[in-house]
Design a protein around this motif. Sequence first.
Motif, short mmCIF file in Angstrom:
data_model
loop_
_atom_site.label_atom_id
_atom_site.label_comp_id
_atom_site.label_asym_id
_atom_site.label_seq_id
_atom_site.Cartn_x
_atom_site.Cartn_y
_atom_site.Cartn_z
N GLN A 1 0.87 -1.18 0.00
CA GLN A 1 0.00 0.00 0.00
C GLN A 1 0.90 1.23 0.00
O GLN A 1 1.76 1.36 0.87
CB GLN A 1 -0.90 0.01 1.24
CG GLN A 1 -1.87 -1.16 1.34
CD GLN A 1 -3.05 -1.03 0.42
OE1 GLN A 1 -3.43 0.06 0.01
NE2 GLN A 1 -3.67 -2.16 0.09
N VAL A 2 0.73 2.08 -0.99
CA VAL A 2 1.59 3.27 -1.09
C VAL A 2 0.71 4.51 -0.93
O VAL A 2 -0.50 4.46 -1.17
CB VAL A 2 2.35 3.29 -2.43
CG1 VAL A 2 3.18 2.02 -2.59
CG2 VAL A 2 1.42 3.48 -3.61
N PRO A 3 1.31 5.64 -0.52
CA PRO A 3 0.50 6.84 -0.30
C PRO A 3 -0.29 7.24 -1.53
O PRO A 3 0.24 7.30 -2.64
CB PRO A 3 1.55 7.90 0.06
CG PRO A 3 2.70 7.11 0.61
CD PRO A 3 2.73 5.83 -0.17
N GLY A 4 -1.58 7.48 -1.35
CA GLY A 4 -2.45 7.86 -2.45
C GLY A 4 -2.43 9.36 -2.69
O GLY A 4 -1.66 10.11 -2.08
N ALA B 1 -7.05 11.11 -0.43
CA ALA B 1 -7.59 9.85 -0.95
C ALA B 1 -6.93 8.67 -0.23
O ALA B 1 -5.89 8.81 0.40
CB ALA B 1 -7.37 9.76 -2.45
N PRO B 2 -7.53 7.49 -0.34
CA PRO B 2 -6.94 6.30 0.30
C PRO B 2 -5.59 5.94 -0.31
O PRO B 2 -5.23 6.39 -1.41
CB PRO B 2 -7.97 5.20 0.02
CG PRO B 2 -9.20 5.89 -0.40
CD PRO B 2 -8.79 7.18 -1.02
N ASP B 3 -4.84 5.11 0.42
CA ASP B 3 -3.61 4.56 -0.13
C ASP B 3 -3.92 3.76 -1.39
O ASP B 3 -5.05 3.29 -1.60
CB ASP B 3 -2.92 3.64 0.89
CG ASP B 3 -2.28 4.41 2.03
OD1 ASP B 3 -2.19 5.65 1.93
OD2 ASP B 3 -1.89 3.77 3.02
N VAL B 4 -2.91 3.61 -2.22
CA VAL B 4 -3.06 2.88 -3.48
C VAL B 4 -2.38 1.52 -3.35
O VAL B 4 -1.22 1.43 -2.93
CB VAL B 4 -2.43 3.67 -4.65
CG1 VAL B 4 -2.53 2.88 -5.96
CG2 VAL B 4 -3.10 5.03 -4.80
N THR C 1 -15.56 5.74 -8.27
CA THR C 1 -14.58 6.84 -8.27
C THR C 1 -14.54 7.41 -9.68
O THR C 1 -14.28 6.69 -10.64
CB THR C 1 -13.19 6.33 -7.88
OG1 THR C 1 -13.23 5.80 -6.55
CG2 THR C 1 -12.16 7.46 -7.94
N LYS C 2 -14.78 8.67 -9.79
CA LYS C 2 -14.77 9.31 -11.10
C LYS C 2 -13.43 10.00 -11.33
O LYS C 2 -12.61 10.12 -10.42
CB LYS C 2 -15.94 10.29 -11.22
CG LYS C 2 -17.30 9.59 -11.21
CD LYS C 2 -18.45 10.55 -11.30
CE LYS C 2 -19.76 9.78 -11.50
NZ LYS C 2 -20.01 8.77 -10.47
N HIS C 3 -13.22 10.43 -12.59
CA HIS C 3 -12.02 11.21 -12.89
C HIS C 3 -11.96 12.41 -11.95
O HIS C 3 -12.99 13.03 -11.68
CB HIS C 3 -12.08 11.68 -14.35
CG HIS C 3 -10.99 12.64 -14.69
ND1 HIS C 3 -9.69 12.25 -14.91
CD2 HIS C 3 -11.00 14.00 -14.82
CE1 HIS C 3 -8.95 13.32 -15.17
NE2 HIS C 3 -9.73 14.38 -15.11
N GLU D 1 -4.89 9.95 -10.95
CA GLU D 1 -4.19 10.40 -9.74
C GLU D 1 -3.64 9.22 -8.95
O GLU D 1 -2.54 9.30 -8.38
CB GLU D 1 -5.12 11.25 -8.87
CG GLU D 1 -5.39 12.63 -9.45
CD GLU D 1 -6.21 13.51 -8.52
OE1 GLU D 1 -6.82 12.97 -7.57
OE2 GLU D 1 -6.26 14.73 -8.75
N ASP D 2 -4.38 8.11 -8.90
CA ASP D 2 -3.86 6.91 -8.24
C ASP D 2 -2.59 6.42 -8.95
O ASP D 2 -1.61 6.03 -8.30
CB ASP D 2 -4.90 5.79 -8.27
CG ASP D 2 -6.01 5.98 -7.24
OD1 ASP D 2 -5.93 6.93 -6.44
OD2 ASP D 2 -6.96 5.17 -7.25
N CYS D 3 -2.64 6.45 -10.28
CA CYS D 3 -1.48 5.97 -11.05
C CYS D 3 -0.30 6.93 -10.91
O CYS D 3 0.86 6.49 -10.85
CB CYS D 3 -1.87 5.81 -12.52
SG CYS D 3 -3.07 4.48 -12.79
N TYR D 4 -0.58 8.22 -10.81
CA TYR D 4 0.51 9.18 -10.61
C TYR D 4 1.12 8.99 -9.21
O TYR D 4 2.34 9.10 -9.04
CB TYR D 4 0.00 10.61 -10.79
CG TYR D 4 1.11 11.63 -10.76
CD1 TYR D 4 2.03 11.70 -11.81
CD2 TYR D 4 1.27 12.51 -9.69
CE1 TYR D 4 3.06 12.62 -11.80
CE2 TYR D 4 2.29 13.43 -9.68
CZ TYR D 4 3.19 13.48 -10.73
OH TYR D 4 4.22 14.40 -10.70
#
Length: 319
Positions: free
Chosen positions: A59-62, A66-69, A128-130, A135-138
């Motif tokens: 789990q990495v910082p989101g 937002a929640p962690d990713v 979850t919308k745009h 942003e999760d991927c970034y």
Amino acid sequence: MMTVKKSAYLVDPDLKKMTDDMQELHLTYKTLARVREAFNEQVDVSIPEGLPVEVTEKQVPGPPGAPDVRIILFTPIHAPAPRPGYLHIHGGGMVLRSADDCNKDNAVLATTLGCTVVSVDYRLAPETKHPGQVEDCYAALKWMHLNANEIGVDLERIAIGGESAGGGIAACLAVLARDQGEVNIIFQRLQSPMLDDRTCVAEPHPYTGEYSWSPDNNRFGWQALLGCESGGEGVSPYASAPRAEDLSGLPPAFISVGAIDLFVDECMDFAKRLIRAGVPTELHVYPGAHHAAWQVSEARVTIAEYRDRLEALRRGFFG
């Protein structure tokens, strides 16, 4: 009585069995939960035994607020660090699937090229919308960059990519990373990418979108992502990369797509614009291939696409 599809005669013979057995996918808000459940039951998330790869879930910082990713990290055991790094973004029309679905492919890729693969389990639409997805991927990309030493990644050799919706998000991520100026991406590998929401309102192509991913499903996916009808004004280039007015300065691109894939026109148009913007771009259009043809791994057209896609990333990493 079964309706004969106009593009049936164009289907590659090796893919004919798949198209003959293909069940129609009808995505709506009412059917989405059922379709997701069916997908989860069908997908094999196991990793082939004997592959020299270490697989770790983190789990990495989101994004802020937002929640962690959740990510899945694939580290080739015998490849010395620092290694190239590849951020993979899974497909699913913005509304389906998870990072686990690509475990086999990512494990094989990590061992074949000797690269560290970070697979992102981004949040899905419509819950979850745009801009949640990109942003999760970034956030995962930034984690990969900030922790490069720890995970054995060469900061000068980070690439991104994905298939279908994942390819579309990867193209958006390339635009976002260019604009933020924090992470240098050297290559983007886009497999049958879902790039442009305006395909939903464009003049219909006479021979595409009859297999695997239809215009109706495409409209649903984009509407779920955007929270409004697609094709209108004001859509962000971080949601639909071809909406960017300026494509200069983006990383070199590899784009592959089937000739009867719904996305063929938007892929060709995007490649043309990248080339005109001075971005080194390689485009492959495979005759007889529909969307998700890669699921028939023994088909000659699929083998050719896999070879081209693999070699493109190899060149991106190693020159």
